[in-house]
Design an enzyme around this catalytic site. Structure first.
Site, short mmCIF file in Angstrom:
data_model
loop_
_atom_site.label_atom_id
_atom_site.label_comp_id
_atom_site.label_asym_id
_atom_site.label_seq_id
_atom_site.Cartn_x
_atom_site.Cartn_y
_atom_site.Cartn_z
N CYS A 266 15.61 15.99 -19.16
CA CYS A 266 16.47 14.81 -19.15
C CYS A 266 15.63 13.53 -19.22
O CYS A 266 15.66 12.71 -18.31
CB CYS A 266 17.34 14.83 -17.90
SG CYS A 266 16.37 15.05 -16.43
N GLU A 267 14.83 13.40 -20.27
CA GLU A 267 14.00 12.20 -20.49
C GLU A 267 13.90 11.99 -21.99
O GLU A 267 13.64 12.96 -22.72
CB GLU A 267 12.56 12.44 -20.01
CG GLU A 267 12.42 12.90 -18.61
CD GLU A 267 11.55 12.00 -17.75
OE1 GLU A 267 11.04 10.98 -18.25
OE2 GLU A 267 11.42 12.33 -16.57
N GLY B 76 -16.14 18.02 -23.61
CA GLY B 76 -15.46 16.91 -24.28
C GLY B 76 -15.35 17.04 -25.79
O GLY B 76 -14.90 16.11 -26.46
N TYR C 84 -0.52 11.38 -22.86
CA TYR C 84 -1.59 10.71 -23.62
C TYR C 84 -1.13 10.27 -25.02
O TYR C 84 -1.97 9.88 -25.83
CB TYR C 84 -2.79 11.65 -23.84
CG TYR C 84 -3.22 12.45 -22.65
CD1 TYR C 84 -3.76 11.84 -21.53
CD2 TYR C 84 -3.13 13.84 -22.67
CE1 TYR C 84 -4.18 12.59 -20.44
CE2 TYR C 84 -3.55 14.60 -21.58
CZ TYR C 84 -4.07 13.97 -20.47
OH TYR C 84 -4.49 14.72 -19.40
#
Ligand code: PLP
Ligand code: LYS
Length: 442
Positions: free
Chosen positions: A370-371, A253, A343
């Protein structure tokens, strides 16, 4: 904070070099997009975790092992680098397990994770003698017990504990608060119940406890809280049963810097403070030291990688609040980097094939999908003359880039190329059109 890997330089004519290779030559040889991994940087970070943690725990006469969390980036050659540097390998699926084995990892140096392992994955882990199976549920304890009995072996087990510590950069990458799918809760007593069940089974060997509180963590305090809770659980279990678990795995982490403005975790400082907290826990319990391990992934692979793209279309768009933003579309996008759309991750970018003296302007690097959410770098200053054909580099994409890539819009996933001392070689090959047609069943 620096965001480029250790060997990145600007060559005399202004292009970027990495691992002694000119990015223009890499783009010409392998095409773009391409992930470039700086082997020396990757190895140095692996060795850094190994040495800092060994020294910090060594001050107390104790040991700490480092397992590379291979979900961040894995190929058999990368597994080889990890093993060369003296680390073990942490895998989270049957696929990662096979790649680690192919890279030469002995079963004993592998830890198997997963909240929903299949019977086949568990059977394979027992067959190859995986050193630790991190058990995530009561269901899995029953299944593994039966599989080990049937195979006539004793399975080495760590119990994954949810310590209740809140940490991590984004809700989706925090893993030790109560209401999520991983682990067995410390607070409800589920972890203790699981420990009792494993300890009672003749087919399972209870090695110890594992926790992973999340990813992209900047707070050493969160690691310390979780270590303290883990040591208390070990002491409570020893008080109840007389059995001092030999191992405690504190997970990964460790945060890295993605932009020059952001921070990374100071690994040396973290190692010292975590070792001190564990020492206090051992003193308080009055027993012996457990063998400690940690599992960094991003902290090793992330900063070692960059993605090279070729610029296509550029556009200046007026902002509602006034002013303009330059949109720079590249030949990849959310298919090779899911982190921005998933995120809200922040990245930076730079022209890689030349330097420009044009004024920097507010820019957004977008992909070809296509976004409208297909954004790679939300806000970055790039020169106003950036144009079709320029190479653009996005640093710190070594972790959770290629491994989370998709074929959205039937694009071909880029190659991963390792560079070192002026030489480059393919670690993972690019998808080809032939692959795409092959996957399609007529
Ligand atoms: C169990 C476990 N260990 C280690 C890691 C590695 O995390 P990171 O890449 O943030 O170091 C993860 C991923 O978050 C994980 O789920
Ligand atoms: N995939 C995540 C991290 C999750 C790590 C796995 N437990 C990222 O890109 O930040």
């Amino acid at each position: 904070m620096p965001v480029w890997s250790a060997t990145v330089v600007r060559t005399d004519d202004g292009a970027l070099g990495v691992g002694g290779c000119d990015v223009r030559a890499l783009a010409a040889e392998y095409g773009t997009p391409v992930y470039v991994v700086d082997e020396a940087d990757f190895r140095a970070r692996a060795a850094g975790f190994r040495d800092h943690f060994a020294a910090a725990f060594g001050r107390h006469g104790a040991h700490c092992d480092v397992f590379y969390a291979s979900k961040a980036l894995l190929s058999s050659q990368i597994a080889g680098w990890v093993l060369d540097e003296g680390l073990g390998i942490d895998v989270a699926s049957g696929g990662e397990l096979e790649l680690a084995l192919r890279g030469g990892a002995p079963g004993a140096r592998i830890t198997l994770h997963g909240n929903n392992k299949s019977d086949a994955e568990l059977i394979r882990a027992l067959e190859v003698g995986v050193g630790r199976i991190v058990v995530d549920s009561m269901t899995e304890i029953g299944v593994l017990d039966a599989l080990a009995a049937a195979a006539g072996v004793v399975a080495p087990v760590l119990i994954r504990v949810t310590t209740g510590v809140h940490a991590g950069g984004h809700e989706y990458i925090a893993t030790s608060h109560e209401d999520q799918k991983f682990g067995l809760s410390l607070a409800t007593g589920a972890a203790l119940d699981a420990l009792r069940a494993v300890h009672a089974s003749p087919h399972l060997e209870l090695l110890g406890i594992h926790t992973h509180i999340g990813s992209q963590i900047l707070s050493i305090g969160a690691f310390k809280d979780s270590a303290e809770r883990m040591l208390r659980l070990r002491a409570d279990f020893a008080a109840e049963t007389g059995f001092e678990m030999p191992e405690v795995d504190l997970g990964g982490g460790y945060a890295i810097a993605y932009t020059p403005e952001s921070e990374s975790m100071d690994v040396e400082k973290a190692s010292l403070e975590i070792a001190d907290v564990v020492a206090q826990g051992v003193d308080a319990a009055g027993g012996g030291w457990p063998h400690i391990s940690i599992e960094p992934g991003r902290g090793i692979a992330g900063p070692a990688g960059m993605t090279l793209y070729t610029v296509g279309v550029t556009k200046n768009v007026s902002l509602e609040e006034g002013g303009q933003r330059q949109y720079v579309a590249v030949d990849g996008g959310m298919s090779d980097n899911m982190r921005t759309i998933t995120y809200g991750a922040e990245y930076t970018a730079a022209i890689a094939s030349r330097v420009s003296s044009a004024p920097p302007v507010l820019s957004r690097v977008v992909g070809k999908h296509c976004e409208s959410g297909d954004i790679l770098v939300r806000d970055v200053q790039l020169p106003s003359d950036i144009a079709r054909g320029d190479l653009l580099a996005v640093p710190a994409t070594g972790a959770y880039g290629r491994v989370m890539a998709s074929n959205y819009n039937s694009v071909l996933r880029p190659a991963v190329v390792g560079v070192r001392d002026g030489k480059s070689r393919v670690l993972i090959r690019r998808d080809t059109l032939a692959d795409l047609l092959d996957w399609d069943v007529l």
